[in-house]
Design a protein around this motif. Structure first.
Motif, PDB file in Angstrom:
ATOM      1  N   LYS A  74       0.859  -1.258  -0.181  1.00  0.00           N
ATOM      2  CA  LYS A  74       0.061   0.292   0.010  1.00  0.00           C
ATOM      3  C   LYS A  74       0.839   1.130   0.098  1.00  0.00           C
ATOM      4  O   LYS A  74       0.341   2.257   0.072  1.00  0.00           O
ATOM      5  N   MET A  75       2.147   1.196  -0.156  1.00  0.00           N
ATOM      6  CA  MET A  75       3.134   2.396  -0.143  1.00  0.00           C
ATOM      7  C   MET A  75       2.871   3.112   1.067  1.00  0.00           C
ATOM      8  O   MET A  75       2.870   4.329   0.863  1.00  0.00           O
ATOM      9  N   VAL A  76       2.916   2.722   2.053  1.00  0.00           N
ATOM     10  CA  VAL A  76       2.715   3.491   3.320  1.00  0.00           C
ATOM     11  C   VAL A  76       3.973   4.353   3.435  1.00  0.00           C
ATOM     12  O   VAL A  76       3.561   5.781   3.971  1.00  0.00           O
ATOM     13  N   ASP A  77       4.985   4.027   3.252  1.00  0.00           N
ATOM     14  CA  ASP A  77       6.188   4.950   3.470  1.00  0.00           C
ATOM     15  C   ASP A  77       5.990   6.149   2.292  1.00  0.00           C
ATOM     16  O   ASP A  77       6.464   7.318   2.578  1.00  0.00           O
ATOM     17  N   ARG A  78       5.313   6.029   1.300  1.00  0.00           N
ATOM     18  CA  ARG A  78       5.071   7.395   0.577  1.00  0.00           C
ATOM     19  C   ARG A  78       4.064   8.184   1.014  1.00  0.00           C
ATOM     20  O   ARG A  78       3.944   9.488   0.761  1.00  0.00           O
ATOM     21  N   TYR A  79       2.800   7.530   1.336  1.00  0.00           N
ATOM     22  CA  TYR A  79       1.670   8.305   1.886  1.00  0.00           C
ATOM     23  C   TYR A  79       1.175   8.427   3.104  1.00  0.00           C
ATOM     24  O   TYR A  79       0.605   9.065   3.486  1.00  0.00           O
ATOM     25  N   ILE A  80       2.280   8.097   3.898  1.00  0.00           N
ATOM     26  CA  ILE A  80       1.820   8.371   5.496  1.00  0.00           C
ATOM     27  C   ILE A  80       1.566   9.408   5.973  1.00  0.00           C
ATOM     28  O   ILE A  80       2.423  10.466   5.476  1.00  0.00           O
ATOM     29  N   LYS A  81       0.567   9.916   6.873  1.00  0.00           N
ATOM     30  CA  LYS A  81       0.370  11.240   7.298  1.00  0.00           C
ATOM     31  C   LYS A  81       0.525  11.133   8.787  1.00  0.00           C
ATOM     32  O   LYS A  81       0.067  10.239   9.605  1.00  0.00           O
ATOM     33  N   PRO A  82       1.190  12.247   9.200  1.00  0.00           N
ATOM     34  CA  PRO A  82       1.288  12.386  10.581  1.00  0.00           C
ATOM     35  C   PRO A  82      -0.141  12.624  11.185  1.00  0.00           C
ATOM     36  O   PRO A  82      -0.863  12.751  10.837  1.00  0.00           O
TER      37      PRO A  82
END
Length: 346
Positions: A74-82
């Motif tokens: 899910k490409m969390v590293d790219r889209y992760i939000k604080p």
């Protein structure tokens, strides 16, 4: 026969693959992947590994490799939000990844209360509970254009702040926080209170100013109407307010005890020298203080014009209608204070 075996083998492989794919889908999309609830913060710069490690200390991850795989897919590293996030035992791996990618935060409680008598204290209190920096909040309190959009100025911004517990996101902006304050301010100032202020001859800001003085005098809510009554009685008679909290404000609350020399300070906030109300609130008033001003206890049978500390050291005050009564009360307090100091020095 060979062909049948091949077909059977292929069918078995396809079936097993189907079962595996089906199980993987159910495991990642339908089954909770955690042993229990957990709350965690995602700070700017964190990645999926950081989140995994944080969760690993807070709860049991049932399918560890699967979670890492899903977050990678899910490409969390790219889209992760604080943000501040909550999960429970029913949270799936896919939902966690989507939650992080879309910033589906859980709200936090923002508590605005306590001693709020300068901008730095307010900014520090807000910044200690949210992601926003103290300097950013502090700068907002000096931003004339921003505050004008709410009907306030840097000088009277204390009147906008409404002490309470609020629900907001951890990543809330300064504008989000000011929006909450304005909404609470407008909610407090209903038609009944507006009419009451008009009956008393006060504007809403004047109520806030006087309420801020009441807050500076006492934290004991039951006597706030009496304190407000004293000052309103003085205003009606054209007397100087002579409110010590306004002197403390002139010295940025760095004076532990108000002395005669402090009363000569040259400031429009010095109510020993200038008649009427000071030009802006000196403290963040609470709802109880505001209501005390709107519904004061003026004293009976005679209006109270004075008050001093209670000689029982309870933090309350004794009130008087005449200067002679007040002087007796003051002497009683000073006698008690002297006796207490002697007892402590033995």
């Amino acid at each position: 026969m060979k062909l049948k075996k091949i077909i059977l083998s292929v069918a078995v492989v396809v079936l097993l693959c189907g079962l595996f794919v089906g199980w993987t889908y159910v495991r990642d999309n339908r089954l909770g992947n955690f042993s229990g609830p957990a709350e965690f913060y995602v700070y700017p710069g964190m990645n999926s590994t950081d989140v995994f490690n944080a969760l690993d200390t807070l709860t049991v991850i049932k399918h560890r490799r699967a979670l890492l795989t899903v977050m990678s897919r899910k490409m969390v590293d790219r889209y992760i939000k604080p943000g501040f996030y909550r999960i429970d035992a029913g949270t799936t791996s896919v939902y966690l990844a989507r939650m992080l990618n879309n910033g589906w935060q859980s709200p936090v409680k923002l508590v605005i209360g306590g001693t709020l008598r300068n901008r730095d204290e307010i900014a520090a209190k807000i910044a200690s509970q949210l992601l926003i920096g103290q300097e950013e909040v502090r700068a907002a309190f000096e931003d004339e254009q921003l505050l004008a959009s709410y009907g306030f100025t840097p000088q009277n911004v204390f009147g906008l702040i409404m002490p309470d517990t609020y629900s907001c996101f951890w990543t809330a902006s300064v504008k989000d926080i000011l929006d909450l304050q304005k909404k609470a301010y407008d909610s407090f100032w209903n038609e009944e209170r507006k009419l009451r202020a008009k009956e008393l001859g006060f504007t809403q800001m004047e109520v806030s100013i006087l309420a801020s003085i009441v807050k500076g005098e006492t934290n004991y809510e039951p006597e706030m109407p009496k304190v407000a009554g004293v000052y309103e009685n003085r205003l009606r008679r054209g007397m100087l307010l002579q409110a010590d909290p306004t002197i403390a404000f002139c010295f940025d609350y760095k004076v532990n005890r108000i002395l005669f020399k402090h009363l000569a300070v040259d400031s429009p906030f010095n109510t020993y020298r200038h008649a009427g109300l000071p030009p802006a609130p000196i403290y963040v008033p609470t709802r109880a203080c505001l209501d005390a001003v709107l519904y004061p206890d003026l004293g009976s049978p005679k209006p109270n014009l004075f008050f001093c500390a209670n000689p029982d050291f309870s933090g309350t005050h004794v009130f008087a209608a005449t200067i002679s009564e007040h002087n007796r009360n003051a002497r009683a307090f000073h006698r008690a204070l002297t006796a207490r100091r002697k007892a402590n020095n033995r």
